[in-house]
Design an enzyme around this catalytic site. Structure first.
Site, PDB file in Angstrom:
ATOM      1  N   GLY A  12       0.845  -1.191   0.000  1.00  0.00           N
ATOM      2  CA  GLY A  12       0.000   0.000   0.000  1.00  0.00           C
ATOM      3  C   GLY A  12       0.874   1.231   0.000  1.00  0.00           C
ATOM      4  O   GLY A  12       1.905   1.270  -0.665  1.00  0.00           O
ATOM      5  N   CYS A  13       0.487   2.241   0.745  1.00  0.00           N
ATOM      6  CA  CYS A  13       1.240   3.493   0.828  1.00  0.00           C
ATOM      7  C   CYS A  13       2.683   3.203   1.233  1.00  0.00           C
ATOM      8  O   CYS A  13       2.946   2.602   2.265  1.00  0.00           O
ATOM      9  CB  CYS A  13       0.582   4.420   1.835  1.00  0.00           C
ATOM     10  SG  CYS A  13       1.489   5.948   2.109  1.00  0.00           S
ATOM     11  N   PHE A  14       3.635   3.643   0.413  1.00  0.00           N
ATOM     12  CA  PHE A  14       5.022   3.266   0.664  1.00  0.00           C
ATOM     13  C   PHE A  14       5.698   4.027   1.791  1.00  0.00           C
ATOM     14  O   PHE A  14       6.716   3.598   2.306  1.00  0.00           O
ATOM     15  CB  PHE A  14       5.870   3.291  -0.597  1.00  0.00           C
ATOM     16  CG  PHE A  14       5.824   4.509  -1.480  1.00  0.00           C
ATOM     17  CD1 PHE A  14       5.638   5.788  -0.999  1.00  0.00           C
ATOM     18  CD2 PHE A  14       5.978   4.352  -2.846  1.00  0.00           C
ATOM     19  CE1 PHE A  14       5.629   6.892  -1.838  1.00  0.00           C
ATOM     20  CE2 PHE A  14       5.977   5.442  -3.709  1.00  0.00           C
ATOM     21  CZ  PHE A  14       5.794   6.724  -3.198  1.00  0.00           C
ATOM     22  N   TRP A  15       5.156   5.165   2.224  1.00  0.00           N
ATOM     23  CA  TRP A  15       5.810   5.946   3.280  1.00  0.00           C
ATOM     24  C   TRP A  15       5.911   5.180   4.597  1.00  0.00           C
ATOM     25  O   TRP A  15       6.960   5.130   5.222  1.00  0.00           O
ATOM     26  CB  TRP A  15       5.073   7.248   3.541  1.00  0.00           C
ATOM     27  CG  TRP A  15       5.024   8.195   2.385  1.00  0.00           C
ATOM     28  CD1 TRP A  15       5.895   8.285   1.332  1.00  0.00           C
ATOM     29  CD2 TRP A  15       4.034   9.200   2.169  1.00  0.00           C
ATOM     30  NE1 TRP A  15       5.514   9.283   0.480  1.00  0.00           N
ATOM     31  CE2 TRP A  15       4.372   9.864   0.965  1.00  0.00           C
ATOM     32  CE3 TRP A  15       2.904   9.602   2.863  1.00  0.00           C
ATOM     33  CZ2 TRP A  15       3.619  10.910   0.454  1.00  0.00           C
ATOM     34  CZ3 TRP A  15       2.147  10.647   2.352  1.00  0.00           C
ATOM     35  CH2 TRP A  15       2.508  11.292   1.161  1.00  0.00           C
ATOM     36  N   CYS A 147       1.992   6.166   9.058  1.00  0.00           N
ATOM     37  CA  CYS A 147       1.200   6.457   7.871  1.00  0.00           C
ATOM     38  C   CYS A 147      -0.134   5.764   8.058  1.00  0.00           C
ATOM     39  O   CYS A 147      -0.164   4.547   8.271  1.00  0.00           O
ATOM     40  CB  CYS A 147       1.922   5.918   6.641  1.00  0.00           C
ATOM     41  SG  CYS A 147       1.084   6.197   5.087  1.00  0.00           S
TER      42      CYS A 147
END
Length: 149
Positions: A12-15, A147
């Protein structure tokens, strides 16, 4: 850096994934970007690429950590983020990684920990495209600890 290996994961969101992997002993560096599957140039997935010392941290341990970073049963969605680019994925660069990923996925499915099938895809890494500098270590640069996914 002799002996250092790479692993590439889409959670999902890489951060948040980058920050979580960076905190592991044995991870020597990481970066976020987009993985392109070898057989499909159109398929680009947000990923974190991790450089790790296998003498300190086994590839199989990275996979176990990966399972806890996201919902591996969710198809092309993590939290509010939807679409193919948020697919749960393990990209391998050799036969050993491919086999370890396959075995880990089967073990997770058979463990009874999840109430749905594991949707994580295991694909050969065709190319890694580095994300803009603003995305690298995003949480760290912006004083954030996590995140939301």
């Amino acid at each position: 850096m002799s002996g250092i290996e790479q692993a590439t994961f889409g959670a999902g969101c890489f951060w948040g994934a980058e920050a979580a992997f960076r905190a592991l002993p044995g991870v020597v560096d990481s970066r976020v970007g987009y993985a392109v599957e070898a057989a499909d140039e159109a398929l680009q997935i947000e990923v974190v690429q991790v450089d790790f010392d296998p003498q300190v941290l086994a590839y199989s341990s990275l996979i176990e950590h990966f399972w806890g970073l996201h919902d591996p049963t969710s198809v092309d969605r993590q939290g509010e983020h939807g679409g193919v680019k948020y697919r749960s994925a393990i990209f391998h660069t050799n036969a050993v990684q491919a086999e370890q990923a396959r075995v880990a996925k089967e073990a997770l499915q058979e463990s009874g920990r999840l109430n749905k099938p594991v949707a994580t895809v295991i694909l050969p890494l065709g190319r890694f495209d580095l994300a803009d500098e603003a995305h690298q270590r995003y949480l760290e640069k912006n004083g954030l600890s996590s995140c939301q996914i």
